[in-house]
Design an enzyme around this catalytic site. Structure first.
Site, PDB file in Angstrom:
ATOM      1  CB  ALA A 254     -31.310 -59.947  31.071  1.00  0.00           C
ATOM      2  N   GLY A 255     -34.215 -61.454  32.277  1.00  0.00           N
ATOM      3  CA  GLY A 255     -35.729 -61.119  32.370  1.00  0.00           C
ATOM      4  C   GLY A 255     -36.235 -61.362  33.709  1.00  0.00           C
TER       5      GLY A 255
ATOM      6  CB  ILE B  16     -39.490 -65.785  34.285  1.00  0.00           C
ATOM      7  CG1 ILE B  16     -41.198 -65.213  33.844  1.00  0.00           C
ATOM      8  CG2 ILE B  16     -39.857 -67.153  34.937  1.00  0.00           C
ATOM      9  CD1 ILE B  16     -41.864 -66.225  33.096  1.00  0.00           C
ATOM     10  CB  ALA B  17     -34.422 -65.347  34.253  1.00  0.00           C
TER      11      ALA B  17
ATOM     12  NE  ARG C 174     -51.554 -63.283  28.103  1.00  0.00           N
ATOM     13  CZ  ARG C 174     -52.648 -63.647  28.603  1.00  0.00           C
ATOM     14  NH1 ARG C 174     -53.571 -63.188  27.676  1.00  0.00           N
ATOM     15  NH2 ARG C 174     -53.144 -64.484  29.598  1.00  0.00           N
TER      16      ARG C 174
ATOM     17  NE  ARG D 299     -50.842 -67.337  28.927  1.00  0.00           N
ATOM     18  CZ  ARG D 299     -52.157 -67.591  29.534  1.00  0.00           C
ATOM     19  NH1 ARG D 299     -52.842 -68.416  28.895  1.00  0.00           N
ATOM     20  NH2 ARG D 299     -52.198 -67.246  30.694  1.00  0.00           N
TER      21      ARG D 299
ATOM     22  CG  ASP E  79     -52.221 -73.070  33.080  1.00  0.00           C
ATOM     23  OD1 ASP E  79     -52.386 -71.812  33.065  1.00  0.00           O
ATOM     24  OD2 ASP E  79     -51.429 -73.176  32.287  1.00  0.00           O
TER      25      ASP E  79
ATOM     26  NE  ARG F 146     -51.705 -68.531  37.068  1.00  0.00           N
ATOM     27  CZ  ARG F 146     -51.351 -68.006  35.991  1.00  0.00           C
ATOM     28  NH1 ARG F 146     -51.852 -68.444  34.808  1.00  0.00           N
ATOM     29  NH2 ARG F 146     -50.391 -67.023  35.807  1.00  0.00           N
TER      30      ARG F 146
ATOM     31  CG  HIS G 230     -50.020 -71.611  29.140  1.00  0.00           C
ATOM     32  ND1 HIS G 230     -50.243 -71.508  30.696  1.00  0.00           N
ATOM     33  CD2 HIS G 230     -49.316 -70.329  29.097  1.00  0.00           C
ATOM     34  CE1 HIS G 230     -50.189 -70.503  31.117  1.00  0.00           C
ATOM     35  NE2 HIS G 230     -49.320 -69.685  30.227  1.00  0.00           N
TER      36      HIS G 230
HETATM   37  N1  LIG Z   1     -45.866 -70.881  30.484  1.00  0.00           N
HETATM   38  C1  LIG Z   1     -46.249 -70.064  31.427  1.00  0.00           C
HETATM   39  O1  LIG Z   1     -47.014 -70.353  32.336  1.00  0.00           O
HETATM   40  C2  LIG Z   1     -45.632 -68.896  31.384  1.00  0.00           C
HETATM   41  C3  LIG Z   1     -45.901 -67.876  32.840  1.00  0.00           C
HETATM   42  C4  LIG Z   1     -45.375 -66.519  32.628  1.00  0.00           C
HETATM   43  C5  LIG Z   1     -44.708 -66.251  31.566  1.00  0.00           C
HETATM   44  N2  LIG Z   1     -44.699 -66.800  30.356  1.00  0.00           N
HETATM   45  C6  LIG Z   1     -43.693 -66.353  29.194  1.00  0.00           C
HETATM   46  O2  LIG Z   1     -42.297 -66.328  29.571  1.00  0.00           O
HETATM   47  C7  LIG Z   1     -41.876 -65.604  28.581  1.00  0.00           C
HETATM   48  C8  LIG Z   1     -40.876 -64.745  29.479  1.00  0.00           C
HETATM   49  O3  LIG Z   1     -41.390 -63.657  30.333  1.00  0.00           O
HETATM   50  P1  LIG Z   1     -40.844 -62.604  31.269  1.00  0.00           P
HETATM   51  O4  LIG Z   1     -41.804 -62.064  32.156  1.00  0.00           O
HETATM   52  O5  LIG Z   1     -39.559 -63.208  31.882  1.00  0.00           O
HETATM   53  O6  LIG Z   1     -40.452 -61.610  30.083  1.00  0.00           O
HETATM   54  P2  LIG Z   1     -39.192 -60.599  29.968  1.00  0.00           P
HETATM   55  O7  LIG Z   1     -39.503 -59.583  28.881  1.00  0.00           O
HETATM   56  O8  LIG Z   1     -38.909 -59.777  31.435  1.00  0.00           O
HETATM   57  O9  LIG Z   1     -37.936 -61.499  29.726  1.00  0.00           O
HETATM   58  C9  LIG Z   1     -37.560 -62.080  28.612  1.00  0.00           C
HETATM   59  C10 LIG Z   1     -36.095 -62.102  28.511  1.00  0.00           C
HETATM   60  O10 LIG Z   1     -35.815 -62.913  27.275  1.00  0.00           O
HETATM   61  C11 LIG Z   1     -34.599 -62.233  26.494  1.00  0.00           C
HETATM   62  N3  LIG Z   1     -34.742 -62.823  25.084  1.00  0.00           N
HETATM   63  C12 LIG Z   1     -35.495 -62.332  23.873  1.00  0.00           C
HETATM   64  N4  LIG Z   1     -35.304 -63.184  22.968  1.00  0.00           N
HETATM   65  C13 LIG Z   1     -34.244 -63.869  23.427  1.00  0.00           C
HETATM   66  C14 LIG Z   1     -33.431 -64.873  22.375  1.00  0.00           C
HETATM   67  N5  LIG Z   1     -33.539 -65.077  21.267  1.00  0.00           N
HETATM   68  N6  LIG Z   1     -32.719 -65.674  23.259  1.00  0.00           N
HETATM   69  C15 LIG Z   1     -32.645 -65.322  24.666  1.00  0.00           C
HETATM   70  N7  LIG Z   1     -33.227 -64.577  25.225  1.00  0.00           N
HETATM   71  C16 LIG Z   1     -34.042 -63.861  24.708  1.00  0.00           C
HETATM   72  C17 LIG Z   1     -35.069 -60.700  26.669  1.00  0.00           C
HETATM   73  O11 LIG Z   1     -33.891 -60.115  26.144  1.00  0.00           O
HETATM   74  C18 LIG Z   1     -35.580 -60.720  28.027  1.00  0.00           C
HETATM   75  O12 LIG Z   1     -34.483 -60.575  29.048  1.00  0.00           O
HETATM   76  C19 LIG Z   1     -43.054 -64.729  28.112  1.00  0.00           C
HETATM   77  O13 LIG Z   1     -43.061 -65.204  26.534  1.00  0.00           O
HETATM   78  C20 LIG Z   1     -44.041 -64.948  28.897  1.00  0.00           C
HETATM   79  O14 LIG Z   1     -45.436 -64.854  28.139  1.00  0.00           O
HETATM   80  C21 LIG Z   1     -45.125 -68.168  30.228  1.00  0.00           C
HETATM   81  O1  LIG Z   2     -50.646 -64.588  30.706  1.00  0.00           O
HETATM   82  C1  LIG Z   2     -49.678 -64.551  30.016  1.00  0.00           C
HETATM   83  O2  LIG Z   2     -49.334 -63.976  29.223  1.00  0.00           O
HETATM   84  C2  LIG Z   2     -48.287 -64.755  31.007  1.00  0.00           C
HETATM   85  C3  LIG Z   2     -48.340 -66.317  31.450  1.00  0.00           C
HETATM   86  O3  LIG Z   2     -48.557 -67.109  30.342  1.00  0.00           O
HETATM   87  C4  LIG Z   2     -49.193 -66.368  32.661  1.00  0.00           C
HETATM   88  O4  LIG Z   2     -50.211 -67.442  32.612  1.00  0.00           O
HETATM   89  O5  LIG Z   2     -49.477 -65.739  33.619  1.00  0.00           O
END
Ligand SMILES: NC(=O)c1ccc[n+]([C@@H]2O[C@H](COP(=O)([O-])OP(=O)(O)OC[C@H]3O[C@@H](n4cnc5c(N)ncnc54)[C@H](O)[C@@H]3O)[C@@H](O)[C@H]2O)c1
Ligand SMILES: O=C(O)C[C@H](O)C(=O)O
Length: 330
Positions: free
Chosen positions: A13-14, A16-17, A92, A98, A159, A162, A187
């Protein structure tokens, strides 16, 4: 047409999804002939929002979407899945690193590792996106001992994308004409975006990027820090963390793992075997090639003194994160 594979997206529901689900269901990840059944996992309070996502998926009228299962139960979500995208975790906010998310998020990956261990296919290919992604992937793997550790990866593809985009802009070439830039390590802001083996096609001829740019100072400082801090720059501008580009990178990562990386190196966080003097038993990002559903670390690269310092710094951070994460999971 092949029979459908089950794919789970957590945090469904978030934000990225919201971008990722369309890419998976439209065939950009597993190919135009591979139907998918989407399992959507989120927490119980988000089930109402998730209902709206399910409606929108139906309204996309996608021929490859063979079914949708929204749930708040990890064991139901992970049952027989081939490809979990583990996105669900807290993002974050401005001013945080992070790793500040570690204590809030690492327990999620312990619980999900346990559920995967119980109900997922043993050849499942896991991509961890939720931050701190490398250490979350390590913890997930530790709590899923019946699944080979090679099957757990963390996303550093954003990364890489980018870095590739920065180099292409500097050189004034299309982004696809740059390849083999490496992301080493975590990361996080200690990652090492390494252009020393990157190649660029100019006028149909491939050249080393360092020679084409001919500006060591740029490559060792501006380029490195721009990529290291790009996530923070997006947060400062959007007041939310990257989502469109993160979803694209997650799709790229899984597509290359399933379908092969061709003649390009790609960067993935994988459990280190100590290659290049990196700390074993941390999830460290390496250059890899992928074929037949398996990744292989690119071997035999020369590590300069500058690169050694950078690899050691990011490895040290990963060792520290691992220690902290294991403490949280006790
Ligand atoms: N690795 C990367 O390059 C990268 C890049 C961008 C974001 N991220 C990370 O991805 C994560 C999600 O980001 P977002 O922007 O979609 O966040 P968001 O807050 O929009 O969505 C996160 C979703 O996860 C759900 N959630 C929380 N706990 C859960 C659980 N135990 N089981 C299932 N779902 C759960 C929340 O209810 C929410 O719907 C963050 O930790 C963010 O930092 C990583
Ligand atoms: O930087 C963050 O916290 C989100 C994600 O990991 C990113 O690289 O954009």
């Amino acid at each position: 047409m092949a029979s459908p594979i089950k794919v789970v997206v957590t945090g469904a529901a978030g934000q990225i999804a919201y971008s990722l689900l369309y890419q998976i269901a439209s065939g950009s990840v597993f190919g135009p002939d591979q139907p998918v059944v989407l399992h959507l996992l989120d927490i119980a309070p988000m089930m109402g929002v998730l209902e709206g996502v399910v409606m929108e998926l139906a309204d996309c009228a996608l021929p490859l979407l063979a079914g949708v299962l929204p749930t708040a139960n990890p064991e139901e979500a992970f049952k027989d899945v081939a490809a979990p995208f583990l996105v669900g975790a807290m993002p974050r906010r401005k001013g945080m690193e992070r790793k500040d998310l570690l204590s809030a998020n690492v327990r999620i990956f312990k619980e999900q590792g346990q559920a995967l261990d119980k109900v997922a296919r043993k050849d499942v290919k896991v991509l961890v996106v939720g931050n701190p992604a490398n250490t979350n992937a390590l913890i997930c793997s530790k709590y899923a001992p019946s699944i080979p550790k090679e099957n757990f990866t963390a996303m550093t593809r954003l990364d890489q994308n980018r870095a590739q985009a920065q180099l292409a802009a500097k050189l004034g070439v299309p982004v696809q004409d740059v390849k083999n830039v490496i992301i080493w390590g975590n990361h996080s802001s200690t990652q090492f975006p390494d252009p020393s083996n990157a190649l660029v096609k100019i006028g149909g001829v491939e050249k080393p990027v360092p020679a084409a740019i001919n500006d060591d100072e740029f490559l060792k400082s501006t380029f490195v820090s721009t990529v290291q801090k790009r996530g923070a720059a997006v947060i400062a501008a959007r007041k939310m963390s990257s989502a469109l580009s993160a979803a694209k990178a997650a799709s790229d990562h899984m597509r290359d793992w399933f379908l092969g990386s061709g003649d390009r190196w790609v960067s993935m966080g994988v459990v280190s075997d100590g290659s290049y003097g990196t700390p074993r038993d941390t999830v460290f990002s390496f250059p890899v090639t992928t074929s037949n559903g398996k990744w292989k670390i690119v071997e035999g690269l020369t590590i300069s003194d500058f690169a050694r310092t950078m690899l050691d710094a990011t490895g040290k951070e990963l060792d520290e994160e691992k220690r902290d994460a294991l403490e949280v999971c006790k």
